[in-house]
Design a protein around this motif. Sequence first.
Motif, PDB file in Angstrom:
ATOM      1  N   TRP A 142       0.856  -1.286   0.165  1.00  0.00           N
ATOM      2  CA  TRP A 142      -0.040   0.009   0.006  1.00  0.00           C
ATOM      3  C   TRP A 142       0.923   1.101   0.067  1.00  0.00           C
ATOM      4  CZ3 TRP A 142      -4.532  -1.618  -1.022  1.00  0.00           C
ATOM      5  CH2 TRP A 142      -4.904  -2.894  -0.414  1.00  0.00           C
ATOM      6  N   SER A 143       0.578   2.136  -0.690  1.00  0.00           N
ATOM      7  CA  SER A 143       1.301   3.377  -0.615  1.00  0.00           C
ATOM      8  C   SER A 143       0.601   4.478   0.436  1.00  0.00           C
ATOM      9  CB  SER A 143       1.154   4.176  -2.093  1.00  0.00           C
ATOM     10  OG  SER A 143      -0.233   4.449  -2.173  1.00  0.00           O
ATOM     11  N   ALA A 144       1.386   5.384   0.744  1.00  0.00           N
ATOM     12  CA  ALA A 144       1.021   6.186   2.052  1.00  0.00           C
ATOM     13  C   ALA A 144      -0.037   7.129   1.850  1.00  0.00           C
ATOM     14  CB  ALA A 144       2.295   6.926   2.463  1.00  0.00           C
ATOM     15  N   LEU A 182     -15.009   7.631 -17.132  1.00  0.00           N
ATOM     16  CA  LEU A 182     -15.566   8.289 -16.192  1.00  0.00           C
ATOM     17  C   LEU A 182     -14.820   8.265 -14.762  1.00  0.00           C
ATOM     18  CD1 LEU A 182     -19.172   6.207 -16.518  1.00  0.00           C
ATOM     19  CD2 LEU A 182     -18.699   8.769 -17.178  1.00  0.00           C
ATOM     20  N   ASP A 183     -15.277   9.437 -14.069  1.00  0.00           N
ATOM     21  CA  ASP A 183     -14.296   9.906 -13.031  1.00  0.00           C
ATOM     22  C   ASP A 183     -15.068   9.194 -11.820  1.00  0.00           C
ATOM     23  OD1 ASP A 183     -13.039  10.777 -10.794  1.00  0.00           O
ATOM     24  OD2 ASP A 183     -13.544  12.919 -11.211  1.00  0.00           O
ATOM     25  N   VAL A 184     -14.469   8.183 -11.138  1.00  0.00           N
ATOM     26  CA  VAL A 184     -15.309   7.518 -10.044  1.00  0.00           C
ATOM     27  C   VAL A 184     -15.020   8.465  -8.815  1.00  0.00           C
ATOM     28  CG1 VAL A 184     -14.853   5.164 -11.022  1.00  0.00           C
ATOM     29  CG2 VAL A 184     -13.143   6.136  -9.481  1.00  0.00           C
ATOM     30  N   GLY A 185     -14.299   9.451  -8.787  1.00  0.00           N
ATOM     31  CA  GLY A 185     -14.048  10.309  -7.485  1.00  0.00           C
ATOM     32  C   GLY A 185     -13.688   9.498  -6.477  1.00  0.00           C
ATOM     33  N   ASN A 186     -14.568   9.642  -5.287  1.00  0.00           N
ATOM     34  CA  ASN A 186     -14.152   8.999  -3.947  1.00  0.00           C
ATOM     35  C   ASN A 186     -15.051   7.850  -3.824  1.00  0.00           C
ATOM     36  OD1 ASN A 186     -12.223  10.846  -2.967  1.00  0.00           O
ATOM     37  ND2 ASN A 186     -13.882  12.076  -2.401  1.00  0.00           N
ATOM     38  N   GLN A 221      -6.148  -0.658  -8.413  1.00  0.00           N
ATOM     39  CA  GLN A 221      -6.505   0.506  -9.487  1.00  0.00           C
ATOM     40  C   GLN A 221      -7.436   1.747  -8.925  1.00  0.00           C
ATOM     41  OE1 GLN A 221      -8.493  -1.335 -12.985  1.00  0.00           O
ATOM     42  NE2 GLN A 221      -9.364   0.574 -13.509  1.00  0.00           N
ATOM     43  N   LEU A 222      -8.345   1.428  -7.852  1.00  0.00           N
ATOM     44  CA  LEU A 222      -9.081   2.310  -7.140  1.00  0.00           C
ATOM     45  C   LEU A 222      -8.460   3.143  -6.173  1.00  0.00           C
ATOM     46  CD1 LEU A 222     -12.559   0.177  -7.131  1.00  0.00           C
ATOM     47  CD2 LEU A 222     -11.841   2.064  -8.834  1.00  0.00           C
ATOM     48  N   GLY A 223      -7.366   2.853  -5.891  1.00  0.00           N
ATOM     49  CA  GLY A 223      -6.530   3.318  -4.709  1.00  0.00           C
ATOM     50  C   GLY A 223      -7.195   3.544  -3.540  1.00  0.00           C
ATOM     51  N   LEU A 224      -7.685   2.193  -3.102  1.00  0.00           N
ATOM     52  CA  LEU A 224      -8.409   2.020  -2.129  1.00  0.00           C
ATOM     53  C   LEU A 224      -7.694   1.214  -0.986  1.00  0.00           C
ATOM     54  CD1 LEU A 224     -12.023   1.012  -3.550  1.00  0.00           C
ATOM     55  CD2 LEU A 224     -11.264   3.122  -2.865  1.00  0.00           C
TER      56      LEU A 224
END
Length: 333
Positions: A6-8, A171-175, A324-327
Motif C-alpha cells: 500500500w502507498s502512503a 468516467l471519474d469515479v471520484g471517492n 486500481q481504485l486506490g483503495l
Amino acid sequence: MSDNRWSANRRTFVKTAGAAGAVALAGCNGGTSGETDGTPTAQFILNPAEADVEITQQYQPMFEYLESEVEVEIEADRAESYTATLQSMRNDQGEIADISPSAVIAGEDILDIVGVRVAYGAARYFSTITTTPDSGIESLSDLEGELVYMGDILSVSGTLVPLTILQDAGLDVGNAPNGDPGNFEAEFSDHTTAREQMVQRDDVMAATTGAFSSAPYVPQEQFEEMSQDFVDISAEYEGAGDEIESSGTELQLLAVSDPIPRAPLATRSNWDSPVKAELEEAILNVSEDDLSHGDDYDGEPLWFTGVQEGSIDDYQPIQRVLDQLGLEFEDLS
C-alpha cells in the motif's frame, strides 16, 4: 500483508464503515462458540447478497450436512451488510463465514480461507452493468451526469469491479464507494435492490450487479456479442434471458467484467476448537447432492454446488481492483 503493498497517499477505504458495521451487527445475534448440551457450537455468519432471499433457509442443507459430518451444532446469523460480516469475524462473534471476495483482502489477518465456492462447475463469476431498453443509454460514457444504482460498498461484483469498468470507460469515479463519484451519481444497496430500482425509477439510468442477478433478464445473444469468457465460463449463461417473458422485464447489457474469483467460505484464524479442522474438511468434501433441498422446498436454492480448495492467492485479482481504485481497507475492529 507486506508493508510495501500500500502507498502512503492512498485513501482509506470505508472510513466510516467501522461505525456502520457496528450498528449493522445489531441485527446479528453474535456470540462465540461454546457448547449446547455438551455439543460444540459454531456460529455461521451469512453474507447478505440479495434482499429477497431467505438466506438462512437457503443454507439449511449446508448446516444439516455439517452437523451430520461433525459433532457440532451450527448456529446461523444473517449479517446486515458485507461490512458487518467481516466485523463479526473480527470481533470473535462468528466461527465460519460466507464472505465476499473483498472481505478476504480486508480480513487477511483474521481469516483462514477454507475454499472457493463453485457454481455448476465454475469457480469464477461475472459483474455486469445494465440499463433498460428505453433509457436512452447506449454506452457507458452516456452515464456521465446520471444516477447509477450499485451494490453494497464492499461488494466486488456489485460495486468495486463495476467502478473499475466505469473508470476504464473514462468516467471519474471520484471517492466512490467511500464517497461521491466524480461525474455521475451513485446509490448503494444490494444486487436485487439495484436492479429493481433501475427498473422502477425513471431517474436511475443503470445498475451494477453480479450476473446472477441480471443475466436472467438479459437476452442471451447480448452476452454472446460482448463476452466469450461469459459464454465459456459463466454458470449464468445457460439461463440468460429466462425471466424476461414471465417477469415482463428486459435489461440492456452495457458491460461485462473479466472473470472474478467466486466468494470463499472462511473460518476465524484464532478459533481454537477441535471441530475446526473437521468442519473445514467437511466443507471441502460437500457435494451438490448434500447442498440440495428436498422436492417440497419452494424457496431459493443454494447458489453454489460445491467448494474447491483455495487460498488468499486466489484473490489477487481483487487486490488489483483495489489497487486500481486506490483503495485501502481500514481496520474495522
